[in-house]
Motif scaffolding. Structure first.
Motif, PDB file in Angstrom:
ATOM      1  N   UNK A 126       0.721  -1.182   0.341  1.00 34.49           N
ATOM      2  CA  UNK A 126       0.001   0.007  -0.103  1.00 34.49           C
ATOM      3  C   UNK A 126       0.927   1.225   0.067  1.00 34.49           C
ATOM      4  N   UNK A 127       1.990   1.201   0.827  1.00 34.42           N
ATOM      5  CA  UNK A 127       2.750   2.497   0.795  1.00 34.42           C
ATOM      6  C   UNK A 127       3.601   2.644  -0.594  1.00 34.42           C
ATOM      7  N   UNK A 165      16.366   4.370   0.386  1.00 37.82           N
ATOM      8  CA  UNK A 165      16.776   3.985   1.715  1.00 37.82           C
ATOM      9  C   UNK A 165      17.663   4.822   2.370  1.00 37.82           C
ATOM     10  N   UNK A 166      17.540   4.943   3.868  1.00 35.33           N
ATOM     11  CA  UNK A 166      17.045   4.168   4.687  1.00 35.33           C
ATOM     12  C   UNK A 166      15.657   4.973   5.394  1.00 35.33           C
ATOM     13  N   UNK A 167      15.065   5.642   4.626  1.00 36.26           N
ATOM     14  CA  UNK A 167      13.684   6.333   5.015  1.00 36.26           C
ATOM     15  C   UNK A 167      12.745   5.212   5.592  1.00 36.26           C
ATOM     16  N   UNK A 168      11.995   5.474   6.492  1.00 30.12           N
ATOM     17  CA  UNK A 168      10.880   4.327   6.982  1.00 30.12           C
ATOM     18  C   UNK A 168       9.658   4.514   6.087  1.00 30.12           C
ATOM     19  N   UNK A 169       9.164   5.629   5.495  1.00 35.80           N
ATOM     20  CA  UNK A 169       8.334   5.828   4.810  1.00 35.80           C
ATOM     21  C   UNK A 169       8.550   6.295   3.485  1.00 35.80           C
TER      22      UNK A 169
END
Lengths: 291, 365
Positions: free
Chosen positions: A46-47, A56-60
């Motif tokens: 979905x994201x 990378x390395x972002x969570x969102x």
């Protein structure tokens, strides 16, 4: 106050209520766990579907947007979705009555050597589709069968074991006496089929149709080989995009849209499969009730 | 409109079976009457109904309804209603729509067929239940709806295949009353299959006793109990008393003594049968036997609800069984005098070959 020291379920401190509460808590907890087991894999999907950029390395995702959607549409996702739906519905529409007929004949003993016939019907499940399809394709080409018809034919054969099996379970529990009763009430064969038989097996029919739909919906190998590039379905578009680089968000969009039709059908089948609890008599008031 | 049903020498064999389900059954059921077909499990009684309904083809013989041979007419065109042991209400239809089914398949509109159905729902005293789902009914109500549904098709003949056997005794009595009401209101010809003698005698004008696919006797209720045609019928009707002997000039002579028998009984060997309910038992006595009585000693007293069954022993090991009303007048070992009323005594032929079952044992209850 009567002075009786009776403890009722629901009174504070009743062990009965305690056990009940604990059981309910366990049930809710286990349901949540199972649901999240199924749903968690969809979170990154979905994201990704609405991520224009996600480094990378972002969570969102670092940049939201609809690039994935437009890229999927540009690759022909919409006609492929239509083709997939049409193909799966045609497969379901053919394989369900065929399975029902086979199951009825097998259950009510009108088939010679029922065991052999059952095994033959179930064989397509056991056979590796690739092996079978490559051989069949030669045959279909030699017989000058158009690829669309050949594809439907092969998918129906692959779906029939599922529909037959589902319908056999239903017919095993089916009481033929309902039909005899309908005959003594003056119902013709057509009336019996339409007003008694189909309503009685409707829940099983919808289950069988759903399985047959899935066979068509999720097929890749047969479409590639027999369809010969003429028939482009959603799995084909998804696979070709997934094979490329940098299409993550388009692939996510395609995967998510592949989930929606079966889910919608499942909801519909569940709804249609439920027996009416009160009947439809309320539509005409004063008829059902004594004045 | 009720119709006459006749079976002429009807035989039925299923598939390659060695044993026919029916052999040469001839039966005449007058219009508007109620006949019970009574027999043990597997005797072929349900097959008779299925043959009449058109659900099975006869192997030989013919089924005639109102003078017409219906052999070539399909079940749905015979106008013969049938209610099975299980109510078989269509689960996807409401109570009212179940009853309206026959009108609907006959081409009536939804509204008209429901209006028609309401009359039959009222007839079975479930007037307010029309809108309910059939799952919300009790066993007795289900069977009432099943009967209403069959009646709504206005059948000239109504076939009932053990429709009350799954109900408890109180409900069964209600259903017997309902059947009486239906006969008064609609007067269909009714053929009821049952293995219950009491039910057969409670609802039917005539009883046809069947065993091993053969019709043994078709007669009034009284005659079946008091004038059985054979020892098999006597046993199937629950007869307990069988005394072998010889008939000489209107008297049955046996170790029991000389018992007066009906005037037209032919001389020669014969078995005296008499219902245990018909035997009168004196209190314990030392007096001599009355004219149509015999003297014996009570060997056993068993209780059956409010009544008791006494077994009375005679010389030569003979036993007679008699049903007693509540009371305390007899006890084990006491000397009693039994009166065998001549109108209840009958003599049947000594069977050739074995007769299956013991007196009273294998008999349907």
């Amino acid at each position: 106050m009567t002075g009786l020291d009776l403890r009722r379920p629901g009174d504070p401190g009743s062990t009965l209520t305690l056990a009940h509460g604990r059981g309910r808590l366990l049930r809710v907890l286990s349901t949540t766990l199972v649901a999240s087991w199924f749903l968690l894999p969809f979170a990154p999907l979905a994201l990704w579907a609405f991520a224009n950029q996600w480094s990378f390395p972002s969570t969102l995702p670092t940049e939201w947007g609809f690039d994935g959607l437009s890229s999927a549409i540009a690759q022909g996702a919409l006609p492929a979705l239509g083709t997939s739906l049409l193909l799966s519905l045609v497969v379901a529409a053919l394989a369900t009555p065929l399975g029902a007929l086979a199951a009825r004949a097998l259950t009510f003993g009108t088939v010679p050597w029922p065991r052999t016939v059952s095994i033959a019907l179930l064989a397509p499940i056991a056979l590796p589709p690739f092996a079978a399809v490559l051989g069949l394709n030669v045959l279909l080409l030699r017989a000058h069968i158009p690829p669309e018809a050949g594809l439907v034919l092969v998918l129906v054969v692959m779906a029939v074991p599922y529909t037959t099996f589902t319908m056999r379970v239903a017919y095993a529990a089916h009481d033929i006496h309902y039909e005899e009763e309908a005959r003594t009430l003056g119902a013709s064969r057509w009336n019996i089929l339409w007003r008694v038989h189909i309503p009685l097996v409707a829940p099983a029919l919808s289950r069988a149709a759903f399985l047959a739909f899935l066979v068509g919906w999720s097929d890749y190998v047969v479409t590639v080989v027999v369809g010969g590039g003429e028939v482009v379905t959603l799995p084909l578009v998804t696979a070709s995009m997934a094979a490329g680089i940098g299409n993550d968000s388009a692939v996510a969009i395609l995967s998510l849209s592949a989930i929606v039709p079966p889910l919608a059908l499942l909801a519909l089948a569940g709804f249609a499969g439920r027996r009416p609890r009160t009947g439809a008599v309320q539509k005409t008031p004063n008829v059902g009730e004594r004045p | 409109m009720s119709r006459t049903v006749s079976l002429h020498e009807v035989s039925k064999t299923f598939g390659a079976s060695q044993h026919p389900a029916l052999t040469g059954v001839s039966l005449e059921v007058p219009a508007g009457s109620c006949t019970a077909i009574l027999g043990p499990s597997g005797s072929g009684k349900s097959t008779i109904l299925r043959v009449i309904a058109g659900l099975e083809r006869v192997s030989a013989g013919k089924v005639v309804v109102d003078g017409t041979d219906v052999g070539g007419i399909a079940a749905e065109k015979r106008g013969i209603g049938m209610v099975f042991q299980r109510p078989l209400l269509f689960p996807h239809l409401s109570v009212l729509d179940n009853i309206a089914f026959s009108q609907r398949v006959g081409g009536a509109s939804r509204v008209a067929s429901r209006r028609h159905a309401q009359h039959y729902l009222d007839l079975v005293q479930l007037g307010g239940f029309g809108a309910r789902s059939v799952q919300a009914l009790s066993g007795g109500q289900e069977q009432r709806v099943a009967i209403a549904r069959a009646l709504a098709a206005a059948p000239g003949v109504l076939l009932l295949d053990e429709p009350f056997s799954a109900l408890d005794p109180a409900l069964r009595d209600d259903m017997h009353e309902l059947l009486d009401d239906i006969r008064r209101a609609e007067a269909p010809t009714i053929i009821l299959v049952t293995h219950d003698r009491d039910e057969a005698s409670a609802v039917a004008d005539n009883i046809a006793v069947i065993d091993g696919g053969e019709l043994l006797q078709h007669d009034t209720v009284d005659h079946l109990y008091n004038r059985p045609a054979s020892i098999r019928v006597s046993r199937l009707m629950g007869g307990l008393n069988e005394i072998e002997g010889t008939v000489q000039a209107g008297m049955h002579v046996s170790p029991l003594g000389r018992v007066p028998v009906p005037a037209n009984t032919p001389d020669g060997p014969g078995i005296l049968v008499i219902r245990h309910e018909a035997i009168e038992v004196s209190p314990c006595t030392e007096a001599a036997a009355p004219p149509s009585g015999v003297i014996g000693h009570v060997s056993r007293v068993r209780r059956f609800g409010p009544r008791r069954m006494v077994s009375v022993a005679f010389r030569g090991g003979l036993l007679l069984h008699a049903a007693l009303p509540p009371g305390d007048a007899v006890r084990d070992g006491c000397r009693v005098s039994l009166t065998l009323p001549p109108q209840a005594v009958s003599v049947v032929a000594v069977p050739i070959g074995p007769v299956f079952g013991e007196p009273g044992s294998g008999a349907p209850r």
